[in-house]
Scaffold this motif. Structure first.
Motif: not given
Length: 316
Positions: A88-92, A266-267, A286-289
């Motif tokens: 989640l930290d990486s995504v944000l 994110l890509g 992917v879940a976040f997207i």
């Protein structure tokens, strides 16, 4: 309206569950192994089996998925098996890049497509109408992974107008940020311009045959004035809906463009995680997207139902 909203929410949850499970299933049948990636090709089968057991990769597919799902509903998207960083930290951390790219592409698409559609509707059958229709067809036929390298070659390598790759954050200067973001955003926006132009052109043509438009013409108003003041607003309903859905889709649709321009979004996170078979990182991103897309799409559907009662009656 409550039944309509409940159906949309249930459908959104089912889409999220199916998409996240599909990611795990596809990665499980893909060749290669995260353990081999971490240990190297020279690793012995016993060492690979031991690492897979320690990482939980030897468990049945459904156990891996529901174990992850139980943590995800509490906001824990897991820890990257490769980098040991919280997913989640990486995504944000990377989300602002992808959001800016998607939003800038949407703004460009609307800014170009609306005048194109108005100009075409103002002179039906004219050269402007035919050219814009042809360009829209070409834009729809050109995916972003084709457009992006072409733009890089002509506008970056040959003309030197934009950097070939890299990214500057907004905090380092708005001008520098836009200099790096504009070309990737254009590559993403071109298919959207085509879709928006064709949709709005069709709706404008339908609106111009309405009785209230005939009444406006009878008052002696110019065609351009009628288009801008009387026809554009009622013709924009479908466009606004499509724009909302497109924004959600663009959040997850910039993977190829981010890879071409080496953008830290994110890509690139998903592409790198897939290459290394980092199942947890891919699944979390992917879940976040998917959640972002489904939430936006659901809000658009619910808003559509509020604005048009016919949609609610058809859905019940």
């Amino acid at each position: 309206m409550l039944v309509f909203t409940a159906k949309r929410v249930v459908r959104a949850l089912l889409v999220i569950l199916f998409a996240t499970f599909l990611v795990v299933a596809l990665l499980s049948i893909a060749p290669g192994s995260l353990a081999v990636t971490l240990l190297g090709d020279a690793a012995t089968p016993d060492a690979v089996a031991e690492l897979e057991a320690r990482l939980g990769l030897d468990e049945p597919l459904w156990e891996q998925y529901f174990g992850w799902l139980g943590d995800a509903v509490t906001g824990d998207f897991g820890t990257s098996l490769r980098t040991r960083q919280d997913v989640l930290d990486s995504v944000l951390e990377r989300l602002p890049v992808t959001l800016e790219l998607a939003l800038l592409a949407l703004v460009i698409a609307l800014a170009v497509s609306v005048p194109m559609a108005l100009a075409a509707a103002n002179r039906p059958g004219s050269p402007i109408d035919r050219v814009s229709t042809f360009l829209a067809s070409v834009g729809l036929a050109l995916p972003a992974f084709v457009v992006a390298p072409v733009l890089v070659y002509f506008l970056s390598v040959q003309a030197g107008l934009f950097p070939v790759a890299g990214w500057e954050r907004v905090g380092e200067g708005v001008g520098a940020n836009l200099h790096h973001a504009l070309l990737p955003a254009i590559a993403v926006a071109i298919p959207e311009i085509a879709a928006f132009q064709r949709l709005l052109r069709t709706d404008l043509d339908s609106t111009l045959h309405e009785d209230f438009i005939s009444a406006a013409r009878a008052r002696g108003l110019s065609r351009s004035y009628i288009l801008w003041r009387h026809a554009l607003r009622p013709s924009s309903f479908s466009l606004v809906t499509l724009a909302g859905i497109s924004f959600g889709r663009l959040i997850g649709g910039t993977v190829i463009v981010e890879a071409v321009f080496t953008l830290p979004g994110l890509g690139s996170l998903i592409a790198g995680s897939i290459a290394s078979r980092d199942v947890i990182a891919v699944q979390g991103a992917v879940a976040f997207i998917v959640i972002a897309y489904v939430v936006i799409n659901t809000l658009v559907d619910i808003g559509y139902g509020f604005l048009d009662p016919r949609v609610r009656r058809e859905a019940v």
